[in-house]
Design a protein around this motif. Structure first.
Motif, PDB file in Angstrom:
ATOM      1  N   PRO A  78       7.123  -1.477 -10.889  1.00  0.00           N
ATOM      2  CA  PRO A  78       5.719  -1.448 -11.313  1.00  0.00           C
ATOM      3  C   PRO A  78       4.766  -2.013 -10.259  1.00  0.00           C
ATOM      4  CG  PRO A  78       7.118  -2.250 -13.081  1.00  0.00           C
ATOM      5  CD  PRO A  78       7.964  -2.213 -11.855  1.00  0.00           C
ATOM      6  N   THR A  79       5.201  -3.095  -9.562  1.00  0.00           N
ATOM      7  CA  THR A  79       4.359  -3.664  -8.518  1.00  0.00           C
ATOM      8  C   THR A  79       4.263  -2.731  -7.328  1.00  0.00           C
ATOM      9  OG1 THR A  79       5.076  -5.876  -9.183  1.00  0.00           O
ATOM     10  CG2 THR A  79       3.981  -5.694  -7.064  1.00  0.00           C
ATOM     11  N   ILE A  80       5.382  -2.101  -6.971  1.00  0.00           N
ATOM     12  CA  ILE A  80       5.380  -1.125  -5.868  1.00  0.00           C
ATOM     13  C   ILE A  80       4.343  -0.033  -6.147  1.00  0.00           C
ATOM     14  CG2 ILE A  80       6.718   0.681  -4.747  1.00  0.00           C
ATOM     15  CD1 ILE A  80       9.182  -1.094  -5.058  1.00  0.00           C
ATOM     16  N   ALA A  81       4.361   0.501  -7.360  1.00  0.00           N
ATOM     17  CA  ALA A  81       3.409   1.561  -7.716  1.00  0.00           C
ATOM     18  C   ALA A  81       1.969   1.050  -7.654  1.00  0.00           C
ATOM     19  CB  ALA A  81       3.731   2.091  -9.113  1.00  0.00           C
ATOM     20  N   GLU A  82       1.758  -0.180  -8.128  1.00  0.00           N
ATOM     21  CA  GLU A  82       0.401  -0.732  -8.138  1.00  0.00           C
ATOM     22  C   GLU A  82      -0.122  -0.951  -6.720  1.00  0.00           C
ATOM     23  OE1 GLU A  82      -3.013  -1.892 -10.118  1.00  0.00           O
ATOM     24  OE2 GLU A  82      -1.164  -1.021 -10.931  1.00  0.00           O
ATOM     25  N   VAL A  83       0.725  -1.487  -5.844  1.00  0.00           N
ATOM     26  CA  VAL A  83       0.311  -1.716  -4.456  1.00  0.00           C
ATOM     27  C   VAL A  83       0.006  -0.395  -3.775  1.00  0.00           C
ATOM     28  CG1 VAL A  83       1.089  -2.536  -2.193  1.00  0.00           C
ATOM     29  CG2 VAL A  83       1.542  -3.899  -4.236  1.00  0.00           C
ATOM     30  N   ASN A  84       0.850   0.611  -4.007  1.00  0.00           N
ATOM     31  CA  ASN A  84       0.604   1.934  -3.418  1.00  0.00           C
ATOM     32  C   ASN A  84      -0.715   2.516  -3.904  1.00  0.00           C
ATOM     33  OD1 ASN A  84       3.037   1.771  -2.066  1.00  0.00           O
ATOM     34  ND2 ASN A  84       4.165   2.968  -3.588  1.00  0.00           N
ATOM     35  N   ASP A  85      -1.001   2.340  -5.206  1.00  0.00           N
ATOM     36  CA  ASP A  85      -2.249   2.871  -5.771  1.00  0.00           C
ATOM     37  C   ASP A  85      -3.465   2.137  -5.207  1.00  0.00           C
ATOM     38  OD1 ASP A  85      -0.823   4.674  -7.255  1.00  0.00           O
ATOM     39  OD2 ASP A  85      -0.851   3.470  -9.096  1.00  0.00           O
ATOM     40  N   ILE A  86      -3.362   0.806  -5.109  1.00  0.00           N
ATOM     41  CA  ILE A  86      -4.509   0.015  -4.626  1.00  0.00           C
ATOM     42  C   ILE A  86      -4.836   0.354  -3.180  1.00  0.00           C
ATOM     43  CG2 ILE A  86      -5.271  -2.329  -4.049  1.00  0.00           C
ATOM     44  CD1 ILE A  86      -3.759  -3.297  -6.518  1.00  0.00           C
ATOM     45  N   THR A  87      -3.808   0.470  -2.357  1.00  0.00           N
ATOM     46  CA  THR A  87      -4.032   0.749  -0.935  1.00  0.00           C
ATOM     47  C   THR A  87      -4.296   2.224  -0.664  1.00  0.00           C
ATOM     48  OG1 THR A  87      -1.654   1.022  -0.540  1.00  0.00           O
ATOM     49  CG2 THR A  87      -2.591  -1.198  -0.264  1.00  0.00           C
ATOM     50  N   GLY A  88      -3.821   3.077  -1.571  1.00  0.00           N
ATOM     51  CA  GLY A  88      -3.957   4.509  -1.340  1.00  0.00           C
ATOM     52  C   GLY A  88      -3.024   5.041  -0.281  1.00  0.00           C
ATOM     53  N   ILE A  89      -2.022   4.251   0.108  1.00  0.00           N
ATOM     54  CA  ILE A  89      -1.068   4.654   1.143  1.00  0.00           C
ATOM     55  C   ILE A  89       0.295   4.837   0.486  1.00  0.00           C
ATOM     56  CG2 ILE A  89       0.005   4.046   3.342  1.00  0.00           C
ATOM     57  CD1 ILE A  89      -2.356   2.190   3.851  1.00  0.00           C
ATOM     58  N   PRO A  90       0.881   6.022   0.544  1.00  0.00           N
ATOM     59  CA  PRO A  90       2.181   6.250  -0.100  1.00  0.00           C
ATOM     60  C   PRO A  90       3.269   5.352   0.498  1.00  0.00           C
ATOM     61  CG  PRO A  90       1.150   8.328   0.522  1.00  0.00           C
ATOM     62  CD  PRO A  90       0.357   7.243   1.168  1.00  0.00           C
ATOM     63  N   ASN A  91       3.997   4.696  -0.356  1.00  0.00           N
ATOM     64  CA  ASN A  91       5.173   3.904   0.050  1.00  0.00           C
ATOM     65  C   ASN A  91       4.848   2.749   1.001  1.00  0.00           C
ATOM     66  OD1 ASN A  91       7.109   5.606  -1.386  1.00  0.00           O
ATOM     67  ND2 ASN A  91       6.667   7.132   0.199  1.00  0.00           N
ATOM     68  N   VAL A  92       3.610   2.279   0.999  1.00  0.00           N
ATOM     69  CA  VAL A  92       3.280   1.136   1.853  1.00  0.00           C
ATOM     70  C   VAL A  92       4.018  -0.120   1.404  1.00  0.00           C
ATOM     71  CG1 VAL A  92       1.295   0.298   0.528  1.00  0.00           C
ATOM     72  CG2 VAL A  92       1.359  -0.027   3.017  1.00  0.00           C
ATOM     73  N   SER A  93       4.475  -0.130   0.166  1.00  0.00           N
ATOM     74  CA  SER A  93       5.236  -1.280  -0.332  1.00  0.00           C
ATOM     75  C   SER A  93       6.558  -1.446   0.393  1.00  0.00           C
ATOM     76  CB  SER A  93       5.497  -1.142  -1.837  1.00  0.00           C
ATOM     77  OG  SER A  93       4.328  -1.384  -2.572  1.00  0.00           O
ATOM     78  N   ALA A  94       7.090  -0.351   0.958  1.00  0.00           N
ATOM     79  CA  ALA A  94       8.396  -0.436   1.621  1.00  0.00           C
ATOM     80  C   ALA A  94       8.374  -1.409   2.800  1.00  0.00           C
ATOM     81  CB  ALA A  94       8.852   0.944   2.074  1.00  0.00           C
ATOM     82  N   PRO A  95       7.502  -1.245   3.790  1.00  0.00           N
ATOM     83  CA  PRO A  95       7.488  -2.232   4.876  1.00  0.00           C
ATOM     84  C   PRO A  95       7.066  -3.616   4.405  1.00  0.00           C
ATOM     85  CG  PRO A  95       5.628  -0.727   5.072  1.00  0.00           C
ATOM     86  CD  PRO A  95       6.541  -0.161   4.032  1.00  0.00           C
ATOM     87  N   LEU A  96       6.221  -3.672   3.366  1.00  0.00           N
ATOM     88  CA  LEU A  96       5.804  -4.973   2.840  1.00  0.00           C
ATOM     89  C   LEU A  96       7.010  -5.735   2.292  1.00  0.00           C
ATOM     90  CD1 LEU A  96       3.715  -7.073   1.925  1.00  0.00           C
ATOM     91  CD2 LEU A  96       3.363  -5.693  -0.151  1.00  0.00           C
ATOM     92  N   VAL A  97       7.816  -5.072   1.472  1.00  0.00           N
ATOM     93  CA  VAL A  97       8.996  -5.725   0.886  1.00  0.00           C
ATOM     94  C   VAL A  97      10.020  -6.042   1.967  1.00  0.00           C
ATOM     95  CG1 VAL A  97      10.941  -5.423  -0.692  1.00  0.00           C
ATOM     96  CG2 VAL A  97       8.650  -4.679  -1.375  1.00  0.00           C
ATOM     97  N   TYR A  98      10.217  -5.127   2.904  1.00  0.00           N
ATOM     98  CA  TYR A  98      11.186  -5.368   3.963  1.00  0.00           C
ATOM     99  C   TYR A  98      10.764  -6.558   4.840  1.00  0.00           C
ATOM    100  CZ  TYR A  98      12.931  -0.686   2.764  1.00  0.00           C
ATOM    101  OH  TYR A  98      13.436   0.403   2.112  1.00  0.00           O
ATOM    102  N   CYS A  99       9.473  -6.647   5.123  1.00  0.00           N
ATOM    103  CA  CYS A  99       8.977  -7.795   5.911  1.00  0.00           C
ATOM    104  C   CYS A  99       9.145  -9.101   5.139  1.00  0.00           C
ATOM    105  CB  CYS A  99       7.512  -7.585   6.279  1.00  0.00           C
ATOM    106  SG  CYS A  99       7.240  -6.338   7.556  1.00  0.00           S
ATOM    107  N   LEU A 100       8.866  -9.067   3.843  1.00  0.00           N
ATOM    108  CA  LEU A 100       9.053 -10.271   3.019  1.00  0.00           C
ATOM    109  C   LEU A 100      10.523 -10.692   3.017  1.00  0.00           C
ATOM    110  CD1 LEU A 100       6.741  -9.561  -0.054  1.00  0.00           C
ATOM    111  CD2 LEU A 100       6.455 -11.364   1.651  1.00  0.00           C
ATOM    112  N   LEU A 101      11.425  -9.714   2.935  1.00  0.00           N
ATOM    113  CA  LEU A 101      12.857 -10.029   2.980  1.00  0.00           C
ATOM    114  C   LEU A 101      13.242 -10.661   4.319  1.00  0.00           C
ATOM    115  CD1 LEU A 101      14.456  -6.900   1.258  1.00  0.00           C
ATOM    116  CD2 LEU A 101      14.676  -9.274   0.504  1.00  0.00           C
TER     117      LEU A 101
END
Length: 403
Positions: free
Chosen positions: A53-76
């Motif tokens: 749900p957070t991945i979808a929300e971040v993608n919607d807010i930024t308007g960039i598809p799958n931007v959550s992927a590098p965000l989560v990977y960087c956090l890891l």
């Protein structure tokens, strides 16, 4: 895994951070405490932003598809670095070595984070994937490299943490060893997590479909491993605090007999500022010790060194060690002085020998073991005998004065 499977550990990490926040704020200059705070915060963020749900929300807010992927990977990646830095600071050693090792890991995973972002920008992943991005884009240029890079970085961190924790655990014992072994077990989950992800990705490279390993099995392993590791980091700190509190409250309780013995003669017993019942154990012990010293201060004119000497000899004869005999002798002198003071309500019946004992002279005898004295008041037959003789003498003196 649904959103709750991610949010539950996120809330758990956030709660741990909230509980530790007062200590972290007070000791923020301490590298160890600072590393604990950063680790808990990052663990919370990893699970929060990895939830579908957070991945979808971040993608919607930024308007960039799958931007959550590098965000989560960087956090890891940053989380992995923070764990390694925490272990380095926790283990201690020469400050220059600690700083050098910490900078190396931070720099290494900082470079990894930058590379992840660059690879994402260079790649093309227009279709939003909330759960299976790793396998869906396993054959996409640059996105493929991004996925492999974060998995390799996570595996390296897991192996490094296990090596560091096991080596250190062999040199220590108690709760610290238990915590290190727990951390090692938690990070051991990084290996099967990365393995299942790699197997699913490699299967896609070869035209097969083992996506279930990546979407269903790997997240469970990551969740369990992170929570076990967090328990390991908190276990020694929490148990040490519990142990310290137990020791402090035990001291408070053991001081009770002496405190009660002197309470009636304390000069500040009635008008002293009392601390609240919910105050810390350390403050409660300090208050009780202060009351005891106040009571002893008011008894100095009544202290009889002869009573103390006789009680010491009796305690040694009974088999007490010198330190214990000293405490019994001090307790005997105190209990006799309490009864002498009670028999002199006007403060006028003070012998010349007693009057010669001033606070300065008494303090020159050296510090007294208040806990031993307190326990002697309750347990020592020598003190009980002196108390009985003092009570009899006080009663006799009262009758003499009545005549």
């Amino acid at each position: 895994m649904d959103g709750s499977s991610y949010y539950v550990p996120a809330v758990a990490m956030g709660a741990a951070l909230a509980v530790k926040s007062p200590t972290l704020i007070r000791g923020w200059r301490d590298p160890l405490l600072r590393s604990v705070g950063v680790l808990l915060a990052l663990a919370c963020l990893v699970f929060l932003f990895a939830a579908p749900p957070t991945i979808a929300e971040v993608n919607d807010i930024t308007g960039i598809p799958n931007v959550s992927a590098p965000l989560v990977y960087c956090l890891l990646s940053v989380f992995s670095a923070s764990c390694l830095v925490l272990i380095i600071h926790w283990r201690g050693g020469p400050p220059e070595v600690t700083r050098r090792l910490s900078r190396r890991w931070i720099t290494g995973y900082g470079v990894v984070s930058v590379a992840l972002v660059v690879l994402y920008v260079l790649g093309d992943c227009p279709e939003e994937r909330l759960r299976d991005l790793d396998t869906y884009y396993a054959n996409t240029p640059f996105i493929r490299e991004m996925i492999v890079l974060y998995l390799v970085a996570l595996t390296v961190a897991g192996v490094a943490m296990n090596v560091m924790c096991w080596r250190w655990a062999l040199q220590v014992d108690g709760w610290l060893r238990a915590g290190l072994l727990t951390i090692a077990v938690g990070f051991l989950f990084n290996v099967p997590y990365s393995a299942t992800k790699f197997i699913a990705v490699v299967a896609r490279w070869n035209g097969a479909n083992l996506d279930g390993l990546s979407t269903d099995v790997a997240p469970v392993l990551a969740s369990v491993g992170a929570q076990v590791s967090a328990v390991g980091f908190l276990l020694p700190l929490a148990c040490q605090r519990i142990g310290d509190s137990w020791t402090t409250w035990s001291t408070y309780r053991r001081l009770g007999p002496l405190w009660r013995e002197l309470r009636t003669v304390s000069a500040h017993a009635d008008h002293a500022v009392r601390i609240s019942w919910w105050s810390s154990a350390e403050l409660q012990v300090t208050q009780r010790e202060s009351d005891i010293h106040d009571g002893m201060l008011s008894l100095y004119p009544y202290f009889d060194s002869a009573v103390r000497s006789l009680a010491y000899d009796a305690a040694v004869t009974a088999g007490s060690e010198p330190a214990q005999a000293q405490a019994e002798a001090d307790a005997a002198m105190v209990t006799a002085a309490v009864r002498a003071r009670a028999a002199d309500p006007e403060g006028r019946v003070i012998s010349a020998a007693e009057a010669a004992i001033t606070p300065a002279a008494a303090s020159a005898e050296g510090p007294r073991d208040l806990v031993r004295m307190s326990m002697a008041l309750r347990q020592s037959p020598v003190v009980a005998a002196v108390r009985g003789r003092a009570a009899t003498r006080s009663e006799s003196d009262f009758h003499e004065q009545s005549r």
